[in-house]
Design a protein around this motif. Structure first.
Motif, PDB file in Angstrom:
ATOM      1  N   ALA A 216       0.863  -1.243   0.037  1.00 37.81           N
ATOM      2  CA  ALA A 216      -0.158   0.091   0.087  1.00 37.81           C
ATOM      3  C   ALA A 216       0.822   1.318  -0.028  1.00 37.81           C
ATOM      4  CB  ALA A 216      -0.990   0.009   1.252  1.00 37.81           C
ATOM      5  N   ILE A 217       1.986   1.045   0.724  1.00 34.65           N
ATOM      6  CA  ILE A 217       2.922   2.194   0.746  1.00 34.65           C
ATOM      7  C   ILE A 217       3.795   2.460  -0.469  1.00 34.65           C
ATOM      8  CG2 ILE A 217       4.918   3.268   1.908  1.00 34.65           C
ATOM      9  CD1 ILE A 217       4.065   1.598   4.537  1.00 34.65           C
ATOM     10  N   ALA A 218       3.946   1.325  -1.052  1.00 33.36           N
ATOM     11  CA  ALA A 218       4.736   1.353  -2.224  1.00 33.36           C
ATOM     12  C   ALA A 218       3.874   1.928  -3.537  1.00 33.36           C
ATOM     13  CB  ALA A 218       5.170  -0.033  -2.758  1.00 33.36           C
ATOM     14  N   HIS A 219       2.557   1.536  -3.477  1.00 34.70           N
ATOM     15  CA  HIS A 219       1.726   2.316  -4.407  1.00 34.70           C
ATOM     16  C   HIS A 219       1.623   3.757  -4.408  1.00 34.70           C
ATOM     17  CE1 HIS A 219      -1.616   2.647  -7.388  1.00 34.70           C
ATOM     18  NE2 HIS A 219      -2.379   3.302  -6.326  1.00 34.70           N
ATOM     19  N   GLN A 220       1.675   4.080  -3.175  1.00 32.87           N
ATOM     20  CA  GLN A 220       1.438   5.610  -3.062  1.00 32.87           C
ATOM     21  C   GLN A 220       2.680   6.271  -3.579  1.00 32.87           C
ATOM     22  OE1 GLN A 220      -0.655   6.636   1.082  1.00 32.87           O
ATOM     23  NE2 GLN A 220      -0.435   4.418   1.205  1.00 32.87           N
ATOM     24  N   VAL A 221       3.883   5.802  -3.792  1.00 24.83           N
ATOM     25  CA  VAL A 221       4.769   6.705  -4.342  1.00 24.83           C
ATOM     26  C   VAL A 221       5.320   6.262  -5.604  1.00 24.83           C
ATOM     27  CG1 VAL A 221       5.783   7.356  -1.814  1.00 24.83           C
ATOM     28  CG2 VAL A 221       6.387   5.216  -2.889  1.00 24.83           C
ATOM     29  N   THR A 222       4.778   5.299  -6.107  1.00 29.57           N
ATOM     30  CA  THR A 222       5.111   4.666  -7.466  1.00 29.57           C
ATOM     31  C   THR A 222       4.005   4.461  -8.363  1.00 29.57           C
ATOM     32  OG1 THR A 222       5.257   2.317  -6.832  1.00 29.57           O
ATOM     33  CG2 THR A 222       7.231   3.542  -6.608  1.00 29.57           C
ATOM     34  N   ALA A 223       2.779   4.192  -7.843  1.00 27.25           N
ATOM     35  CA  ALA A 223       1.477   3.865  -8.717  1.00 27.25           C
ATOM     36  C   ALA A 223       1.502   2.522  -9.517  1.00 27.25           C
ATOM     37  CB  ALA A 223       1.351   5.039  -9.954  1.00 27.25           C
ATOM     38  N   CYS A 224       2.178   1.703  -8.522  1.00 27.38           N
ATOM     39  CA  CYS A 224       2.376   0.198  -9.224  1.00 27.38           C
ATOM     40  C   CYS A 224       1.173  -1.036  -9.029  1.00 27.38           C
ATOM     41  CB  CYS A 224       3.721  -0.349  -8.396  1.00 27.38           C
ATOM     42  SG  CYS A 224       3.353  -0.359  -6.597  1.00 27.38           S
ATOM     43  N   VAL A 225      -0.077  -0.365  -8.432  1.00 28.79           N
ATOM     44  CA  VAL A 225      -0.938  -1.284  -7.951  1.00 28.79           C
ATOM     45  C   VAL A 225      -2.104  -0.880  -8.944  1.00 28.79           C
ATOM     46  CG1 VAL A 225      -2.378  -1.935  -6.176  1.00 28.79           C
ATOM     47  CG2 VAL A 225      -0.013  -2.048  -5.900  1.00 28.79           C
ATOM     48  N   THR A 226      -2.860  -2.075  -9.317  1.00 30.11           N
ATOM     49  CA  THR A 226      -4.392  -1.847 -10.084  1.00 30.11           C
ATOM     50  C   THR A 226      -5.387  -2.566  -9.101  1.00 30.11           C
ATOM     51  OG1 THR A 226      -4.055  -4.124 -11.209  1.00 30.11           O
ATOM     52  CG2 THR A 226      -3.164  -1.953 -12.334  1.00 30.11           C
ATOM     53  N   ASP A 227      -5.218  -3.369  -8.176  1.00 31.07           N
ATOM     54  CA  ASP A 227      -6.240  -3.905  -7.475  1.00 31.07           C
ATOM     55  C   ASP A 227      -5.384  -4.456  -5.904  1.00 31.07           C
ATOM     56  OD1 ASP A 227      -8.535  -5.122  -6.531  1.00 31.07           O
ATOM     57  OD2 ASP A 227      -8.649  -6.643  -7.956  1.00 31.07           O
ATOM     58  N   PHE A 228      -6.046  -4.030  -4.955  1.00 35.35           N
ATOM     59  CA  PHE A 228      -5.483  -4.171  -3.861  1.00 35.35           C
ATOM     60  C   PHE A 228      -6.707  -4.692  -2.771  1.00 35.35           C
ATOM     61  CE2 PHE A 228      -4.455  -2.926   0.736  1.00 35.35           C
ATOM     62  CZ  PHE A 228      -3.215  -3.142   0.912  1.00 35.35           C
ATOM     63  N   PHE A 229      -6.457  -5.993  -2.223  1.00 34.81           N
ATOM     64  CA  PHE A 229      -7.301  -6.835  -1.802  1.00 34.81           C
ATOM     65  C   PHE A 229      -6.675  -7.523  -0.461  1.00 34.81           C
ATOM     66  CE2 PHE A 229      -5.752  -8.534  -5.770  1.00 34.81           C
ATOM     67  CZ  PHE A 229      -5.718 -10.023  -5.330  1.00 34.81           C
ATOM     68  N   LEU A 230      -5.990  -6.928   0.531  1.00 34.92           N
ATOM     69  CA  LEU A 230      -5.449  -7.249   1.677  1.00 34.92           C
ATOM     70  C   LEU A 230      -6.047  -8.146   2.484  1.00 34.92           C
ATOM     71  CD1 LEU A 230      -2.670  -7.800   3.239  1.00 34.92           C
ATOM     72  CD2 LEU A 230      -3.345  -5.621   4.327  1.00 34.92           C
ATOM     73  N   ASP A 231      -7.647  -7.714   2.640  1.00 34.72           N
ATOM     74  CA  ASP A 231      -8.355  -8.339   3.473  1.00 34.72           C
ATOM     75  C   ASP A 231      -8.591  -9.801   3.096  1.00 34.72           C
ATOM     76  OD1 ASP A 231      -8.795  -6.328   5.088  1.00 34.72           O
ATOM     77  OD2 ASP A 231     -10.554  -5.581   4.469  1.00 34.72           O
ATOM     78  N   GLU A 232      -8.873 -10.106   1.707  1.00 36.60           N
ATOM     79  CA  GLU A 232      -8.936 -11.281   1.088  1.00 36.60           C
ATOM     80  C   GLU A 232      -7.688 -12.200   1.377  1.00 36.60           C
ATOM     81  OE1 GLU A 232      -9.533 -12.798  -3.423  1.00 36.60           O
ATOM     82  OE2 GLU A 232     -10.976 -11.510  -2.763  1.00 36.60           O
ATOM     83  N   GLY A 233      -6.431 -11.658   1.314  1.00 36.02           N
ATOM     84  CA  GLY A 233      -5.469 -12.306   1.556  1.00 36.02           C
ATOM     85  C   GLY A 233      -5.184 -12.893   2.789  1.00 36.02           C
ATOM     86  N   ILE A 234      -5.532 -12.024   3.591  1.00 34.22           N
ATOM     87  CA  ILE A 234      -5.464 -12.259   5.350  1.00 34.22           C
ATOM     88  C   ILE A 234      -6.511 -13.492   5.244  1.00 34.22           C
ATOM     89  CG2 ILE A 234      -5.983 -11.582   7.503  1.00 34.22           C
ATOM     90  CD1 ILE A 234      -5.091  -8.857   6.471  1.00 34.22           C
ATOM     91  N   GLU A 235      -7.647 -13.474   4.747  1.00 34.19           N
ATOM     92  CA  GLU A 235      -8.532 -14.541   5.014  1.00 34.19           C
ATOM     93  C   GLU A 235      -8.027 -15.937   4.515  1.00 34.19           C
ATOM     94  OE1 GLU A 235     -11.310 -14.723   6.896  1.00 34.19           O
ATOM     95  OE2 GLU A 235     -10.489 -12.534   7.441  1.00 34.19           O
ATOM     96  N   GLN A 236      -7.437 -15.816   3.546  1.00 33.09           N
ATOM     97  CA  GLN A 236      -6.656 -17.086   3.012  1.00 33.09           C
ATOM     98  C   GLN A 236      -5.504 -17.456   3.662  1.00 33.09           C
ATOM     99  OE1 GLN A 236      -5.219 -16.183  -1.094  1.00 33.09           O
ATOM    100  NE2 GLN A 236      -4.524 -18.175  -1.374  1.00 33.09           N
ATOM    101  N   ALA A 237      -4.741 -16.373   4.306  1.00 33.35           N
ATOM    102  CA  ALA A 237      -3.739 -16.875   5.152  1.00 33.35           C
ATOM    103  C   ALA A 237      -4.158 -17.488   6.461  1.00 33.35           C
ATOM    104  CB  ALA A 237      -2.861 -15.663   5.338  1.00 33.35           C
ATOM    105  N   LYS A 238      -5.437 -17.038   7.128  1.00 30.47           N
ATOM    106  CA  LYS A 238      -5.871 -17.801   8.111  1.00 30.47           C
ATOM    107  C   LYS A 238      -6.263 -19.020   8.018  1.00 30.47           C
ATOM    108  CE  LYS A 238      -7.892 -13.447  10.275  1.00 30.47           C
ATOM    109  NZ  LYS A 238      -9.238 -12.956  10.593  1.00 30.47           N
TER     110      LYS A 238
END
Length: 546
Positions: free
Chosen positions: A97-119
């Motif tokens: 999220a920080i990287a995107h704010q200074v490089t515009a590198c992301v098109t879809d951010f879904f960390l909540d979904e990743g955390i559920e998968q990790a759980k």
């Protein structure tokens, strides 16, 4: 120039502007307030933004430590119970999220979904006392046109933006091996630039924001360079893994085609087979390349996709044999910029002094002819499909799209003309194979690009990577540990240009503009010798850095 001016996206008609803004608004809403940088930081960004995540105060010391790990270390710690999947994806997700704010590198951010998968993965580990696969809990970033179920993607145009109904073969395989998805990354209009600018904006190089991170997998390279990911998946039809990795000081491999799963990828010219796009990992270490390839090929993707070759990854032991390394200083078309020549000269001197290495002065075989064969193959319909999709979406054609689709290099081919072009390709491949054998090298060390990371909108020569796409030779890119130093990498006088493209390239070089850009090199092997390319890269890198 301000950060907002640097990351400007594509323009278009009123309908395009409204739809593109909706995409940006959706992405903006995905970044939680707790992960937003102080506006004062964004108003005074340095040229090199790689230090922002550690200094902005949004990551804990433990999270910073996790994001310093390579993918292999993350997997090892999770397998030993020293790190949870939730902690891993949370750390990399927050840094993304920080990287995107200074490089515009992301098109879809879904960390909540990743955390559920990790759980779910952590629960399996607690219950069973083992991992589900070699990538258990590993956060992996994914290029935009590679589908993940329920997530946004496109094939390089606003007209084909979609929410994917299912995983593709690659993401399905990675999920089965234990990988966790949390972010998708930016790519350029047409997917045919060594630059990255889309409706989401222009991605910047973290080491020097006046330069590009490369393309078309430039969102991946910027994100990994910012350590918002330790492993990503990119694609390469003309240099789109190797150039971004080279520009951002990363490790990447373009495997031989028809080895890794690509079925289901979003594309706007399906059935096109004049050239074939390869897919592979982009990483922060060379051992991560092995981890990815061994894991994916170990899943036997050819059982699912009959078009794939059933070839395991065989990595030779080079410790007890003489490795014959060809060194190609230039391709007789475009002379590399001074930083690349410095790295090659250093590599050559060290390899010549090393035991069990035989250095061969490699003479390139008609690279200008080879490049002239593959360029029309990218758009065998004369780019009619590109122009149609741009019109459907109402988006303006970018300068690099105009360049890559323009005559005389791009022409509309009927069936007879395509057959003739493919026959020319096959004849060239055979002649090049004969030439390689006559040169007597096992692998080739050469530039991955005619310079370091380029200025925006200037990457108009793909010859140092596209030639290997034409031949389907695997290539590994790695950082030399060197960076552009204006006091060392001074302009070298050119006796006479080798080509008009060489003259143009020479005019672009100013060491002060490229300051801090990583200097990378490329190791190439013959088709299906992917394991040899990996093994040789590690040997060569060790010698260069010793």
């Amino acid at each position: 120039m301000s950060f907002k001016a640097k990351i400007q996206g594509i323009t278009g008609d009123a309908t395009y502007t409204a739809k593109a803004q909706a995409l940006k608004d959706r992405l903006e809403a995905q970044i939680p307030p707790s992960l937003r940088l102080d506006p004062a930081i964004l108003d005074h960004l340095p040229l090199d933004v790689t230090g922002i995540p550690a200094s902005c105060g949004l990551l804990t010391p433990a999270e910073l430590a996790i994001t310093e790990l390579d993918a292999t270390a993350v997997c090892e710690r999770i397998a030993k119970g020293q790190l949870t999947a939730v902690d891993a994806v949370t750390a990399f997700g927050k840094r993304a999220a920080i990287a995107h704010q200074v490089t515009a590198c992301v098109t879809d951010f879904f960390l909540d979904e990743g955390i559920e998968q990790a759980k779910a993965l952590d629960e399996f580990y607690r219950r069973e006392g083992k991992v589900i696969g070699p990538l258990h809990g590993l956060p992996i970033s994914i290029k935009e046109h590679i589908p993940i179920k329920g997530r946004w993607g496109s094939a390089g145009f606003l007209a084909n933006v979609e929410r994917s109904l299912d995983d593709c073969d690659m993401t399905r395989t990675l999920r089965s091996l234990g990988a966790v998805f949390y972010v998708k990354t930016n790519q350029p209009q047409t997917l045919q630039h060594l630059e990255t600018q889309s409706s989401y904006g222009r991605t910047l190089n973290p080491h020097n924001s006046n330069l590009t991170p490369g393309g078309s997998s430039g969102g991946e390279s910027a994100l990994i360079a910012m350590k918002g990911s330790c492993m990503g998946v990119g694609t390469d039809g003309g240099g789109s893994i190797r150039v971004p990795c080279a520009h951002c000081g990363l490790y990447g491999i373009r495997p031989s085609c028809k080895r890794m799963p690509t079925f289901g990828y979003l594309a706007y010219q399906k059935g096109h087979d004049g050239y074939v796009t390869s897919t592979g990992p982009m990483c922060s270490s060379s051992r991560d390349l092995r981890l990815f390839l061994q894991a994916v090929l170990g899943a036997r993707p050819h059982i699912i996709d009959p078009s794939l070759m059933p070839l395991p990854l065989t990595i030779p032991d080079l410790s007890k044999k003489t490795l014959r390394v060809g060194i190609m200083m230039h391709d007789n078309v475009v002379m590399p910029h001074p930083p690349i020549l410095r790295a090659l000269e250093l590599a050559k001197s060290k390899l010549e002094a090393a035991p069990n290495i035989e250095v061969i002065n490699y003479e390139p075989y008609k690279h200008e002819e080879g490049y002239s064969i593959i360029r029309p193959m990218y758009f065998e319909d004369g780019a009619r499909t590109v122009r149609r999709l741009l019109k459907e979406g109402g988006e303006d054609m970018l300068p690099l799209s105009e360049w890559v689709t323009s005559p005389p290099h791009v022409q509309d081919h009927d069936a007879l003309a395509m057959w003739a072009l493919h026959a020319k390709r096959n004849t060239y491949r055979r002649a090049y194979s004969d030439h390689w054998r006559q040169q007597g090298c096992d692998v080739l060390l050469c530039p991955p690009f005619h310079g370091t990371a380029s200025r925006h909108d200037t990457a108009k020569y793909w010859g140092y990577t596209a030639i290997w796409n034409l031949l389907d030779y695997p290539g590994v890119v790695f950082p030399t540990g060197l960076k552009v130093d204006p006091s060392v990498d001074v302009v070298r006088e050119m006796a006479s240009p080798m080509s008009p493209t060489d003259e143009y390239n020479h005019s672009l070089y100013d060491p002060d503009i490229f300051v801090g850009a990583p200097i990378s090199l490329q190791v190439v092997a013959r088709r299906f010798n992917d394991g040899l390319a990996l093994a040789a890269q590690e040997v060569i890198e060790h010698i260069i850095k010793t």
